[in-house]
Each structure stands twice: as structure tokens, then as C-alpha cells.
Design an enzyme around this catalytic site. Structure first.
Site, PDB file in Angstrom:
ATOM      1  N   ASN A  38       0.839  -1.142  -0.083  1.00  0.00           N
ATOM      2  CA  ASN A  38      -0.152   0.023  -0.005  1.00  0.00           C
ATOM      3  C   ASN A  38       0.858   1.285  -0.108  1.00  0.00           C
ATOM      4  OD1 ASN A  38      -2.448   1.605   0.274  1.00  0.00           O
ATOM      5  ND2 ASN A  38      -2.873   1.090   2.406  1.00  0.00           N
ATOM      6  N   ARG A 148     -13.032  -5.036  16.083  1.00  0.00           N
ATOM      7  CA  ARG A 148     -11.899  -4.111  16.705  1.00  0.00           C
ATOM      8  C   ARG A 148     -12.674  -2.801  16.986  1.00  0.00           C
ATOM      9  NH1 ARG A 148      -6.733  -1.889  12.890  1.00  0.00           N
ATOM     10  NH2 ARG A 148      -8.386  -0.156  12.272  1.00  0.00           N
ATOM     11  N   TYR A 160      -6.029   7.430  13.015  1.00  0.00           N
ATOM     12  CA  TYR A 160      -6.036   6.157  12.610  1.00  0.00           C
ATOM     13  C   TYR A 160      -7.184   5.361  12.843  1.00  0.00           C
ATOM     14  CZ  TYR A 160      -5.299   1.462  11.617  1.00  0.00           C
ATOM     15  OH  TYR A 160      -5.443   0.251  11.186  1.00  0.00           O
ATOM     16  N   ASP A 217      -6.012  -1.411  17.942  1.00  0.00           N
ATOM     17  CA  ASP A 217      -4.631  -1.282  17.536  1.00  0.00           C
ATOM     18  C   ASP A 217      -4.231  -0.076  17.756  1.00  0.00           C
ATOM     19  OD1 ASP A 217      -2.926  -1.131  15.485  1.00  0.00           O
ATOM     20  OD2 ASP A 217      -3.892  -1.699  13.695  1.00  0.00           O
ATOM     21  N   HIS A 219      -1.261   0.912  16.532  1.00  0.00           N
ATOM     22  CA  HIS A 219      -0.568   1.597  15.448  1.00  0.00           C
ATOM     23  C   HIS A 219       0.488   1.921  15.574  1.00  0.00           C
ATOM     24  CE1 HIS A 219      -1.174   2.329  10.953  1.00  0.00           C
ATOM     25  NE2 HIS A 219      -2.021   1.107  11.026  1.00  0.00           N
ATOM     26  N   GLU A 243      -3.065  -4.559  19.640  1.00  0.00           N
ATOM     27  CA  GLU A 243      -2.108  -4.601  18.549  1.00  0.00           C
ATOM     28  C   GLU A 243      -0.994  -3.435  18.384  1.00  0.00           C
ATOM     29  OE1 GLU A 243      -4.450  -4.820  15.097  1.00  0.00           O
ATOM     30  OE2 GLU A 243      -2.847  -4.419  13.556  1.00  0.00           O
ATOM     31  N   GLU A 269       2.056  -6.624  11.318  1.00  0.00           N
ATOM     32  CA  GLU A 269       1.709  -6.357  10.187  1.00  0.00           C
ATOM     33  C   GLU A 269       2.686  -5.857   9.025  1.00  0.00           C
ATOM     34  OE1 GLU A 269      -1.549  -4.034  11.254  1.00  0.00           O
ATOM     35  OE2 GLU A 269      -0.590  -2.072  10.387  1.00  0.00           O
ATOM     36  N   ARG A 290       0.989 -11.079  13.573  1.00  0.00           N
ATOM     37  CA  ARG A 290       0.004 -10.440  12.848  1.00  0.00           C
ATOM     38  C   ARG A 290       0.319 -10.244  11.267  1.00  0.00           C
ATOM     39  NH1 ARG A 290      -3.930  -8.733  11.974  1.00  0.00           N
ATOM     40  NH2 ARG A 290      -3.976  -6.484  11.982  1.00  0.00           N
ATOM     41  N   HIS A 319      -2.987 -10.453   9.127  1.00  0.00           N
ATOM     42  CA  HIS A 319      -3.436  -8.984   8.810  1.00  0.00           C
ATOM     43  C   HIS A 319      -4.381  -9.120   7.454  1.00  0.00           C
ATOM     44  CE1 HIS A 319      -1.885  -4.813   7.319  1.00  0.00           C
ATOM     45  NE2 HIS A 319      -2.778  -4.878   8.250  1.00  0.00           N
ATOM     46  N   ASP A 323      -6.337  -3.372   1.927  1.00  0.00           N
ATOM     47  CA  ASP A 323      -5.024  -3.195   1.061  1.00  0.00           C
ATOM     48  C   ASP A 323      -4.470  -4.586   0.711  1.00  0.00           C
ATOM     49  OD1 ASP A 323      -4.630  -1.718   3.917  1.00  0.00           O
ATOM     50  OD2 ASP A 323      -2.551  -2.810   3.464  1.00  0.00           O
ATOM     51  N   GLU A 346      -8.361 -11.034  10.540  1.00  0.00           N
ATOM     52  CA  GLU A 346      -8.860  -9.628  10.336  1.00  0.00           C
ATOM     53  C   GLU A 346      -9.666  -9.790   8.748  1.00  0.00           C
ATOM     54  OE1 GLU A 346      -5.824  -6.882   9.646  1.00  0.00           O
ATOM     55  OE2 GLU A 346      -7.221  -4.983  10.293  1.00  0.00           O
ATOM     56  N   TRP A 410       2.934   6.979  12.518  1.00  0.00           N
ATOM     57  CA  TRP A 410       1.568   6.948  11.941  1.00  0.00           C
ATOM     58  C   TRP A 410       0.857   5.688  12.128  1.00  0.00           C
ATOM     59  CZ3 TRP A 410      -1.230   4.219   8.134  1.00  0.00           C
ATOM     60  CH2 TRP A 410      -2.658   4.704   8.138  1.00  0.00           C
TER      61      TRP A 410
HETATM   62  O1  EZ4 Z   1      -3.074   0.651   8.805  1.00  0.00           O
HETATM   63  O2  EZ4 Z   1      -3.010  -2.022   6.023  1.00  0.00           O
HETATM   64  O3  EZ4 Z   1      -4.644  -3.736  11.398  1.00  0.00           O
HETATM   65  N1  EZ4 Z   1      -4.745  -3.174  10.451  1.00  0.00           N
HETATM   66  C1  EZ4 Z   1      -3.912  -1.894   9.960  1.00  0.00           C
HETATM   67  C2  EZ4 Z   1      -4.057  -1.418   8.842  1.00  0.00           C
HETATM   68  C3  EZ4 Z   1      -2.966  -0.582   8.158  1.00  0.00           C
HETATM   69  C4  EZ4 Z   1      -2.773  -0.612   6.490  1.00  0.00           C
HETATM   70  C5  EZ4 Z   1      -1.808   0.247   6.029  1.00  0.00           C
HETATM   71  O4  EZ4 Z   1      -1.750   0.116   4.622  1.00  0.00           O
HETATM   72  O5  EZ4 Z   1      -3.139  -1.441  10.837  1.00  0.00           O
HETATM   73  O6  EZ4 Z   1      -5.240  -0.795   8.564  1.00  0.00           O
HETATM   74 CO    CO Z   2      -2.825  -2.823  12.729  1.00  0.00          CO
END
Ligand code: EZ4
Ligand code: CO
Length: 410
Positions: A38, A148, A160, A217, A219, A243, A269, A290, A319, A323, A346, A410
């Protein structure tokens, strides 16, 4: 003997970008592999077209392990998301071919079904509690048995995981990659987040009870100590997992988190080989792996990682955002069905346009995904329709601290 006769790389954009490898044998059997990375899609297209496709021609399509080693060791430059997504596409396409040649769904070739279906979790989100509750209810109505939960944070704008289409009845689809010439910028404040999240989980548990498995998550945004604080503060709400609480590169960071909280941990991921997990698995610092098949070198490589994890009672939680193409998702589902240490999968339903380009045979019923029983992966790619959706550059957002604009994860 049947040999690989040609291989083509397709990219299409039915709402979002997907890269697909199609391998054809001299017997006319075709296999598909997902190579979507992605926001960096064309780097994998070039890796495949320029450096891998020429090497595939004339090879035995059933020599899956040998081809994997040939591409991994043969590159000399090992690992990395571009390399491993390219190798994954070849690996998955060869499993698809093997399934079609033998008349078996891929999961049968991986040892057969260990369960009737793969427990799936969906993505509920809301910028405030009413919209979050509506989103959770929407997912329950669709049949999800695990959810989630992502939420807005007061004082921050778009963050996010929070879908912008929040009108009742609309499909909740969080799509972070935006078709803009430069990445959009979001704002972040870890203290505000850490204060807010436990209040959200308290409210969700009060509204929906304690039976429903809930996930969250982080992130990759927190320090180990912040992650420990979050894990501890969420313990009363009995999460299925927390996560990506810290950035994934530093495996040792999870030692600190693990020592401080019993909240189950999931990560991986953005990982691409077993070496990204080595400390995490051998020291039992996590509960769930993941990775996506698409980003970890394919079915062959992820099967080895998850078998390694099984020794330490660590389970899968592959994951599966939108994407990952339907080809990559199908590959994950075959693996989910076959492995013993399956945890959860997921699942975000792809758009109608995506599902008309990629015709799938997997099903979602009563909270469980099943890959179907067609030979191979069970996915068809409509090349003519795909060609009508032009590739459009898209970027994932970037994140800056609200206080002073410092770049953040991010
Ligand atoms: O942000 O796959 O757990 N899922 C995630 C996704 C990621 C995207 C990034 O391309 O964290 O939503
Ligand atoms: Co994630």
C-alpha cells in the site's frame, strides 16, 4: 514436464490499488499472487517485472520451495517489504497452480482443515460514542463475533482507524490511503489518547457486555512505558488483543510491555521475515502473529513462522485490511483453516468494484470465514474489467505531534 511459460504483472485500481501476478504454465494452468504494498505499489511491480519474471520462465511450477529459495537467496539482498511482497506473489501463485493441477483447494495441500471456519474480526470505529456504538451494532448485524474498536480522541482531528462515512446504513469502510499528490497530515497526542481510550472501552463494555471479543490497534505510536500504561489500563475490559502498541522494529521493547501487563499482545503487520519475530517468539513476548501472507514471502514462509510460533503457544491473527487483495486474503484463509494454532483473522469486506474484478469463492457466515472448495485459491481475476480502473497514486497519511509538529509514527 509442465513448465512456467509466462508471467504477467497487473495493476488496477477499483477504488484502491492492487498489484497481481499471474503465472501461466505450458499446460495452460494459471495461478494468481497478490503483490500489493500500500502506497509503494509500483516498486513491487518493477521488482517483479524487471528482476523476477525473466527468472521464472522455464521453471518447474511445482518446485515451490526451490523457487522460493532461488529468489530469496539468489537476490543476495535479503528481506525488506518490496522483496518479500514480490516473492510472496510468486509463492502464492505457485500454490494456486498446484491446487488446480491436483484438483484440491490449497488448504487440503497444507494438511487439511483443522476447523470449520476462521473466526473473523471486523473494524468498528467512531469519532464519538454514538457513532462508535452504531458502528459496533452494524458489525454485529453483519454477523461479526469479534470486533476491533477504534475511536477519535477529543482535541485531535482525523486519527488512524476511524471511518469518515459514519451515516447509519452506510458500509463502514476505513480506507487510510488517500488519492492525493502528497500524504495527508494527521495530528497526534499520546497523553490525550492514553487518557481517552480506557473510558471508551468502559462505555463499550457497559453497552455491549463482556462476552464480545474486542480488539484495539495502537498502530506503533507508543513508547514501551506508554504501551505498558495502556495495557494495564485496559486490563479490566478483557481485550482479545492490543495490537502494535510500540514500533515494530525493536523487539526488545515488548519485554517492558510484557512484564507490566497481562493484556494480550499482537504485532507484525509490517514485518516481512521470521527474523522480525525471533526474540518475540522465543521469549514469548507476544500472543499473536500479525503478518500477512502478502508481505511475508507467501504461504510457504508464513507457514514456517506460524509453526515456529506454535511451539511457544503463540497463535495467528493474520493481517487482512482492504489493502490486501482478495487473492492475498484467500491465501490467508487457506492457511487459517489448515494450521493448528489459528487465533483470529482480520476481515474488511472489499468494495463491490474490487469484488467484481476479483471474483472470490470465500464465504463469511455466522462470524466465520471459509476459503471455499474450488481447486487452488478459488479467486478469478477479470483482466478486461481490471484494465478499466486506471492506477491512481495514493499515499498513507503521515502523523505530526499536535503540540509542535514533530513527525511521529502514523
Ligand atoms: O494501517 O494496512 O490492522 N490493520 C492496520 C491497517 C494498516 C494498513 C496500512 O496499509 O493497521 O489498517
Ligand atoms: Co494494524
Amino acid at each position: 514436464m509442465s513448465v512456467i511459460e509466462h508471467a504477467e504483472v497487473f495493476f488496477t485500481s477499483p477504488g484502491r490499488n492492487f498489484v497481481t501476478l499471474k503465472i501461466t504454465t505450458s499446460d495452460g494452468v494459471t495461478g494468481l499472487g497478490d503483490a500489493t504494498l500500500n502506497g509503494r505499489e509500483l516498486s513491487v511491480v518493477a521488482y517483479l517485472q524487471e528482476h523476477i519474471v525473466p527468472l521464472l520462465i522455464g521453471r518447474d511450477p511445482q518446485a515451490i520451495e526451490d523457487t522460493w529459495q532461488y529468489l530469496y537467496r539468489g537476490a543476495y539482498w535479503r528481506r525488506g517489504p518490496v522483496t518479500m511482497a514480490a516473492i510472496a506473489a510468486v509463492d502464492v501463485a505457485l500454490w494456486d497452480i498446484l491446487g488446480k493441477v491436483t484438483g484440491q483447494p490449497v488448504y487440503q495441500l497444507l494438511g487439511g482443515a483443522s476447523r470449520t471456519g476462521a473466526l473473523a474480526y471486523g473494524h468498528a470505529s467512531g469519532s464519538d460514542l454514538p457513532s462508535l456504538f452504531a458502528s459496533i451494532q452494524n458489525h454485529l448485524d453483519q454477523g461479526f463475533k469479534a470486533i476491533r474498536v477504534q475511536t477519535g480522541v477529543p482535541g485531535l482531528g482525523q486519527v488512524y482507524g476511524v471511518a469518515t462515512n459514519q451515516k447509519p446504513g452506510e458500509r463502514y469502510d476505513y480506507e487510510p490511503a488517500k488519492r492525493t499528490s502528497v500524504p495527508t497530515e494527521e495530528q497526534w497526542d499520546s497523553r490525550a489518547y492514553l487518557r481517552h481510550i480506557p473510558t471508551i472501552f468502559a462505555a463499550v463494555r457497559e453497552e455491549f457486555g463482556y462476552d464480545l471479543p474486542l480488539l484495539h490497534d495502537g498502530h506503533h505510536r507508543l513508547t514501551p512505558n506508554e504501551a505498558a500504561i495502556l495495557g494495564k489500563s485496559l486490563e479490566p475490559y478483557d481485550l482479545f488483543w492490543l495490537e502494535d502498541c510500540t514500533p515494530g522494529e525493536n523487539q526488545e521493547a515488548l519485554r517492558r510491555v510484557r512484564a507490566q501487563t497481562t493484556t494480550p499482545l499482537a504485532i507484525g503487520e509490517v514485518f516481512n521475515t521470521v527474523f522480525d519475530y525471533q526474540t518475540l517468539i522465543t521469549e514469548q513476548l507476544i500472543d499473536y502473529v500479525r503478518s500477512a501472507v502478502t508481505h511475508t514471502g507467501g504461504i510457504s514462509a508464513l507457514k514456517k513462522i506460524i509453526d515456529f510460533a506454535a511451539i511457544y503457544q503463540i497463535k495467528s491473527g493474520f493481517h487482512g485490511p482492504t489493502d490486501i487483495s482478495p487473492v492475498g486474503q484467500a491465501a490467508a484463509l487457506h492457511l487459517d483453516l489448515a494450521i493448528h494454532n489459528f487465533g483470529i483473522q482480520e476481515y474488511m469486506k472489499h468494495s463491490e468494484d474490487t469484488l467484481s474484478v476479483f471474483q472470490t469463492s470465500y464465504t463469511f457466515e455466522n462470524g466465520l470465514l471459509h476459503p471455499g472448495n474450488n481447486p487452488g485459491l478459488g479467486v478469478e481475476y477479470d483482466e478486461a474489467l481490471a484494465a478499466t480502473f486506471d492506477y491512481t497514486p495514493a499515499y498513507l497519511p503521515v502523523n505530526r505531534l499536535q503540540r509542535d509538529g514533530t513527525m511521529h509514527d502514523w
